[in-house]
Design an enzyme around this catalytic site. Structure first.
Site, mmCIF file in Angstrom:
data_model
loop_
_atom_site.group_PDB
_atom_site.id
_atom_site.type_symbol
_atom_site.label_atom_id
_atom_site.label_comp_id
_atom_site.label_asym_id
_atom_site.label_seq_id
_atom_site.Cartn_x
_atom_site.Cartn_y
_atom_site.Cartn_z
ATOM 1 N N ASP A 53 0.786 -1.245 0.000
ATOM 2 C CA ASP A 53 0.000 0.000 0.000
ATOM 3 C C ASP A 53 0.823 1.303 0.000
ATOM 4 O O ASP A 53 1.810 1.410 0.724
ATOM 5 C CB ASP A 53 -0.842 0.108 1.277
ATOM 6 C CG ASP A 53 -1.609 -1.132 1.609
ATOM 7 O OD1 ASP A 53 -1.520 -2.124 0.897
ATOM 8 O OD2 ASP A 53 -2.314 -1.099 2.641
ATOM 9 N N GLU A 235 -10.629 -2.226 4.445
ATOM 10 C CA GLU A 235 -9.287 -1.710 4.719
ATOM 11 C C GLU A 235 -9.140 -0.311 4.112
ATOM 12 O O GLU A 235 -9.876 0.060 3.186
ATOM 13 C CB GLU A 235 -8.221 -2.637 4.097
ATOM 14 C CG GLU A 235 -8.258 -4.059 4.641
ATOM 15 C CD GLU A 235 -7.166 -4.968 4.092
ATOM 16 O OE1 GLU A 235 -6.595 -5.735 4.874
ATOM 17 O OE2 GLU A 235 -6.888 -4.930 2.878
HETATM 18 C C1 FRU Z 1 -4.002 -3.485 2.718
HETATM 19 C C2 FRU Z 1 -3.370 -3.952 4.023
HETATM 20 C C3 FRU Z 1 -3.704 -2.991 5.144
HETATM 21 C C4 FRU Z 1 -2.581 -3.204 6.095
HETATM 22 C C5 FRU Z 1 -1.421 -3.441 5.180
HETATM 23 C C6 FRU Z 1 -0.392 -4.407 5.698
HETATM 24 O O1 FRU Z 1 -3.357 -3.980 1.596
HETATM 25 O O2 FRU Z 1 -3.797 -5.254 4.317
HETATM 26 O O3 FRU Z 1 -4.982 -3.194 5.711
HETATM 27 O O4 FRU Z 1 -2.387 -2.101 6.940
HETATM 28 O O5 FRU Z 1 -1.956 -3.933 3.971
HETATM 29 O O6 FRU Z 1 0.733 -4.443 4.881
#
Ligand code: FRU
Length: 524
Positions: A53, A235
Site C-alpha cells: 500500500d 481496509e
Molecule cells: C491493505 C493492508 C492494510 C494493512 C497493510 C499491511 O493492503 O492489508 O490493511 O495495513 O496492507 O501491509
C-alpha cells in the site's frame, strides 16, 4: 592510461559513487536497476524488495511525499516498514531512506500523514509545523497468542520536512477495544469543528474518531455495516469533501478498499458518496456498490493530504497489484508498482454521483513523440505499428471512436513476436468494457491471474467513446467515458509488446481521432 588502467579507474569511480551520499551519485545505479525485465518506466516502484500500500501521502513545502508498505529483506510480504520517496512533480521520484521501522509495539502497517499547521500536537519546533504520521501497529506476538487487540494506532513526528521521524514516546495514541481488524488510520483536519478526524477500518465497517491534538482520540460514530460490499475485510478508508463538477454544491466521498470481494476477483476499492457533519458520515440513499476501478490491479489507494487550496485537486494513487497473486508475480528483485497519480472529480449523472479518474496533467511532460492517425473506418484489424513508429510498451493513447454498428466488439490489441497478446475493448452487445490478459504472456505463476476476461458495465449508451490509455512495460490504465470506467491491469509478456492493432469484429466503427505519444522513462 592503457585500457586496463582505464577500466580500473572507471570501476573505482563507480564504486566510490555508490558509497557516497544519496542523490545524484547513485543515478547510474538507479538507471541499471530500472532496466530489468517488466520494470515499469513511468510508474513508481521500489529499487528492490517488497512493496504494497501507499501510505502517508502528504504535500509539504513543494514536495509530494509517498511512503509505502515495505519489507526491505524480501520480495514477499513480511514485517512492515514505511519506505519513503519524494517528488516535486508527481512524476519523478527520489528514493529516501526507510522512514519507519518495526519496534516493540509491532510492525508498521498502513496509515496517513498530515501537516500539523497550527501545531495542535505541540510537537513542532522553531515555529515550523511538524509532519505527523499516524499508522497502525500490528503486534505479531499478540496475533500469535490469539489475542484480539494486536492492532493499535501509533504516531511519529518529523520536524525536518519528512527526512527523519521520531516515534511518540506514549504510543499507541489509540488503543484497541478488542477487535481483530482495527487499522489503516486516515486523518484530516475538519475546519468547521476545529478538530482532527480519523477514519479507521474496523473489520466490516469504518469507525470515525476525533481529536483536538492528534494525540487524544474520541470515538464519534460507525459507518458501513449495512452498506456496500462485504465480501471481504474493509481496509484503507479515506474520507474527503469534493465539489460536484459544474455545480455549486459539495459532497463527501468515502473510499474503502475491500479484500477479497472485488468486482473482478481479489482486492478492489469501492466508494460511497454522502454527507458528513463532523460526527457521522451518512451515505446517500442509493446504496448500490460503486467501484473506483474495475480492473484487478488498483488497491489500498488513498489521496494526498494538504494539497494547497490554490491547486484544489484531490489526487489519488493506489497499489497496482492484487492480494490474489501480488506475492507471486514474475519480477525478480522487486515486487509491485503504484498506479500513476490520478485526479479525482465528482460528477452528477443519472440522478446519482460518480467519482471519475484522470491521469494528473503533470504526466504530459513525459510525452516524447506524438503521432496522429487519420480518421478511418475500422473493420477487422488495423495494424498501426508502422504508423506510430515507436513500440507500444511505453505509450499513451487518446482515442475517440464512434460506434455506428450496434453489434461491434472493438478495442486495442498489443502483441509481440512470442505470440503474447493483450486486449482492452468494448462489447456493444453487452454494453460492457473488458480487459483480456488470458494470453498476455507469463500466467502460470498463479491460477487466478490469467484465467478470465474481466468486464465492467458502461453507464452510458452514447455512440461516442473517448478513451485515454497508458501502457507501461507491464501495465495498462484505461480511462473510458471521461474517467467514469477505469481498468487498471498488470501483465507480464515474455518480451515487450512491439505491435499495436485497433480491431473491430461483428461490425465496423469509425476511428474519429487518435493521438499516440511515446513516453520517456522517469528513471533514465
Ligand atoms: C491493505 C493492508 C492494510 C494493512 C497493510 C499491511 O493492503 O492489508 O490493511 O495495513 O496492507 O501491509
Amino acid at each position: 592510461m592503457n585500457s586496463f588502467d582505464l577500466r580500473i579507474f572507471l570501476l573505482i569511480a563507480i564504486l566510490s559513487c555508490i558509497q557516497c551520499k544519496p542523490g545524484s551519485p547513485v543515478e547510474p545505479v538507479i538507471s541499471t536497476v530500472y532496466s530489468d525485465s517488466h520494470r515499469p518506466q513511468f510508474h513508481f516502484s521500489p529499487p528492490e524488495k517488497w512493496m504494497n500500500d501507499p501510505n502517508g501521502m502528504v504535500f509539504y513545502n513543494g514536495a509530494y511525499h509517498l511512503f509505502y508498505q515495505y519489507y526491505p529483506d524480501s520480495t514477499v510480504w513480511g514485517p512492515m516498514h514505511w519506505g519513503h520517496a519524494v517528488s516535486k512533480d508527481l512524476v519523478h521520484w527520489d528514493h529516501l531512506p526507510v522512514a519507519l521501522f518495526p519496534d516493540s509495539l509491532g510492525y508498521i502497517f498502513s496509515g496517513s500523514a498530515v501537516v500539523d499547521w497550527k501545531n495542535t500536537s505541540g510537537l513542532g519546533k522553531d515555529n515550523h509545523p511538524p509532519l505527523i504520521a499516524i499508522y497502525t501497529y500490528h503486534d505479531p506476538v499478540g496475533e500469535k497468542a490469539g489475542r484480539n487487540d494486536y492492532q493499535t494506532q501509533g504516531l511519529a513526528v518529523s520536524t525536518d520536512e519528512g527526512k527523519t521521524w521520531t516515534k511518540y514516546p506514549l504510543n499507541p495514541v489509540l488503543k484497541n477495544p478488542g477487535i481483530k481488524d482495527f487499522r489503516d488510520p486516515k486523518v484530516f483536519w475538519y475546519d468547521p469543528g476545529k478538530k482532527w478526524i480519523m477514519t479507521l477500518a474496523v473489520h466490516d465497517h469504518i469507525s470515525l474518531y476525533s481529536s483536538p491534538d492528534l494525540l487524544h482520540w474520541t470515538f464519534e460514530s460507525d459507518f458501513g455495516k449495512e452498506h456496500g460490499s462485504h465480501a471481504g475485510v474493509w481496509e484503507c478508508p479515506d474520507l474527503f469533501q469534493m465539489k460536484v463538477e459544474g455545480d455549486t454544491i459539495s459532497k463527501w466521498v468515502l473510499l474503502l478498499s475491500i479484500n477479497p470481494g472485488g468486482p473482478n476477483g481479489g482486492s478492489a476499492t469501492q466508494y460511497f458518496v454522502g454527507s458528513f457533519d463532523g460526527k457521522n458520515f451518512v451515505a446517500d440513499s442509493n446504496t448500490q456498490t460503486k467501484w473506483l476501478d474495475q480492473g484487478r490491479d488498483n488497491y489500498a489507494g488513498v489521496t494526498w493530504s494538504d494539497i494547497p487550496a490554490v491547486d484544489g485537486r484531490r489526487i489519488f494513487l493506489g497499489w497496482m497489484s492484487n492480494w490474489l497473486y501480488g506475492m507471486k508475480v514474475p519480477t525478480e528483485k522487486w515486487r509491485s508498482a503504484m498506479t500513476i497519480p490520478r485526479e479525482l472529480k465528482l460528477h452528477r449523472e443519472h440522478e446519482d454521483y460518480y467519482v471519475h479518474s484522470f491521469p494528473v496533467k503533470e504526466l504530459e511532460q513525459l510525452r516524447k513523440k506524438e503521432i496522429s492517425i487519420d480518421s478511418q473506418i475500422i473493420s477487422g484489424e488495423v495494424d498501426l505499428t508502422l504508423q506510430i513508429e515507436f513500440p507500444p510498451s511505453q505509450m499513451e493513447a487518446v482515442i475517440e471512436i464512434i460506434r455506428s454498428d450496434q453489434t461491434a466488439d472493438f478495442g486495442i490489441e498489443l502483441s509481440n513476436a512470442r505470440g503474447d497478446k493483450y486486449r482492452i475493448g468494448y462489447n456493444s452487445v453487452t454494453n460492457e468494457y473488458y480487459s483480456d490478459r488470458t494470453k498476455s504472456g507469463k500466467l502460470d505463476f498463479s491460477n487466478e491471474f490469467g484465467s478470465k476476461i474481466v468486464t465492467a458495465p458502461r453507464l452510458s449508451e452514447a455512440p461516442i467513446h473517448t478513451w485515454h490509455i497508458l501502457f507501461d512495460k507491464a501495465s495498462v490504465e484505461f480511462f473510458a467515458d471521461d474517467g467514469n470506467v477505469v481498468f487498471t491491469e498488470i501483465f507480464f509478456p515474455h518480451e515487450d509488446f512491439t505491435t499495436m492493432k485497433l480491431y473491430s469484429s461483428n461490425g465496423t466503427v469509425a476511428l474519429n481521432k487518435a493521438k499516440f505519444f511515446s513516453l520517456n522513462s522517469i528513471w533514465k
